[in-house]
Write a protein that holds these residues in place. Structure first.
Motif, PDB file in Angstrom:
ATOM      1  N   GLU A  55       0.834  -1.210   0.000  1.00  0.00           N
ATOM      2  CA  GLU A  55       0.000   0.000   0.000  1.00  0.00           C
ATOM      3  C   GLU A  55       0.864   1.253   0.000  1.00  0.00           C
ATOM      4  N   GLU A 109      -4.776   2.620  -0.411  1.00  0.00           N
ATOM      5  CA  GLU A 109      -5.220   1.422   0.295  1.00  0.00           C
ATOM      6  C   GLU A 109      -5.633   0.354  -0.709  1.00  0.00           C
ATOM      7  N   PRO A 158      -8.045  -2.579  -0.456  1.00  0.00           N
ATOM      8  CA  PRO A 158      -8.998  -3.355   0.339  1.00  0.00           C
ATOM      9  C   PRO A 158      -9.358  -4.719  -0.240  1.00  0.00           C
ATOM     10  N   ALA A 159      -9.280  -4.894  -1.541  1.00  0.00           N
ATOM     11  CA  ALA A 159      -9.722  -6.163  -2.144  1.00  0.00           C
ATOM     12  C   ALA A 159      -8.564  -6.840  -2.864  1.00  0.00           C
ATOM     13  N   ASP A 192      -7.402  -5.242  -5.934  1.00  0.00           N
ATOM     14  CA  ASP A 192      -6.556  -4.057  -5.723  1.00  0.00           C
ATOM     15  C   ASP A 192      -5.103  -4.473  -5.485  1.00  0.00           C
TER      16      ASP A 192
END
Ligand SMILES: Nc1ncnc2c1ncn2[C@@H]1O[C@H](COP(=O)(O)OP(=O)(O)O)[C@@H](O)[C@H]1O
Ligand SMILES: O=P(O)(O)OC[C@H]1O[C@](O)(COP(=O)(O)O)[C@@H](O)[C@@H]1O
Length: 304
Positions: A189, A195, A197-198, A201
């Protein structure tokens, strides 16, 4: 032969308490002392599994002598680089549910001569190396491109280089085109500035770091296992574990990956087995064959 370079090693104390309460007195139920630092742990894990490995470490002060003694007891071949300041001590406080609170010292200030001595010792000890691992934070005084510079020099010598560091040192090292990087979620990150989150990503961030220079990205995701993104595809792997202490689990993961060839889904599977085994052991104990074998790892290709 594998070689690890740890610019900022440590003597690690892992202290187990019933419950950590800020501002309170705690009496430890158990304490363990291990040689520490990310490259040091990779070396310990490989040696514990019968893989020849050499660890290059700065060894200033009484803690430096203690680090060498602890590594020698673990049968790791140590290349000692005498430096000015004392090796740091890092403390991890572990609670019964596996929660770990880490207190990492910054480490001793490296002089330019110290940094050069570590670099030269690394370059002088790679003749028989298949992989060199550059790992851990940089101590104060080390130039931010310390690992990046080594990546470029080692790659120029025809050696494959894996990097596990954080912040600006990771960003600089990626641009120097290492064969492999091993960020955890937080480090990934930080490197892409957003960020994640999944899973999609995480995969997008790994592709981005490959575009910026990394050959392959092995992203560790704690209890959710790890993702490998390389030129051949994207795979996810995970394994269940009874969590005792996660200290050094990422280092065991990287060691497992390299021990199994350093590429592809089979190496990812081995990596996750080593990571799961590491979290089930106290302190930063590195897993042996008996801890790793029989672990059920689920591996899935997650792109086309
Ligand atoms: N709760 C958990 N259950 C099972 N495996 C875990 C757990 N936490 C960590 N691991 C294993 O350890 C590896 C490294 O953990 P992680 O916390 O991502 O890395 P780091 O120690 O570098 O921060 C993970 O990829 C996974 O294989
Ligand atoms: O160099 P850093 O980032 O301060 O990390 C050093 C610490 O990391 C370790 O290698 C453990 O790894 P993790 O923090 O990834 O579990 C310890 O041995 C050491 O104390």
């Amino acid at each position: 032969m594998f070689v690890t370079v740890t610019a900022n090693p440590s003597v690690d104390r892992t202290i187990e308490v019933d419950r950590l309460v800020r501002g309170e007195l705690h009496r430890a139920s158990r304490t363990q002392v291990h040689p520490g630092g990310k490259g040091v742990n990779v070396a310990r894990a490989l040696v514990r599994n019968g893989v020849k490995t050499r660890a290059v470490v700065p060894v200033g002060g009484a803690e430096g002598a203690q680090l060498v003694a602890l590594l020698t007891a673990d049968s790791v071949d140590v290349v000692r680089v005498p430096t000015t300041g004392s090796v740091r001590c890092n403390v991890s406080v572990v609670e019964p549910d596996g929660t770990v609170t880490k207190l990492n010292e910054a480490g001793p200030s490296l002089t330019p001569a110290d940094a050069e001595a570590i670099r030269d010792a690394a370059l002088a000890n790679i003749a028989d190396a298949t992989w060199v691992v550059l790992a851990g934070s940089l101590p104060p005084g080390a130039p931010v491109d310390f690992y990046a510079d080594l990546v470029a020099r080692l790659t120029g010598e025809g050696v494959r280089v894996a990097v596990d560091t954080s912040g600006p040192a990771l960003v600089a090292a990626v641009a120097a085109q290492p064969a492999l990087i091993k960020p955890n979620l937080h480090e990934l990150e930080e490197a892409v500035g957003r960020e994640l989150p999944a899973m999609a990503d995480v995969v997008a961030a790994a592709h981005e770091l490959r575009e910026r220079g990394a050959g392959a990205v092995l992203a560790s995701l704690g209890g959710e296992g790890a993702v490998l993104v390389d030129g051949e595809g994207v795979w996810h792997a995970e394994a269940a574990a009874e969590v005792r202490s996660s200290v050094g689990a990422g280092d065991a993961l990287l060691a497992g990956f390299l021990s199994a060839g350093g590429q592809g889904p089979e190496a990812l599977s081995e990596a996750v087995a080593w990571g799961a085994a590491a979290v089930s052991l106290p302190g930063s104990t590195m897993p042996g064959v008996e801890d790793i074998k029989g672990r059920v790892v689920r591996v899935a290709r997650i792109d086309s």
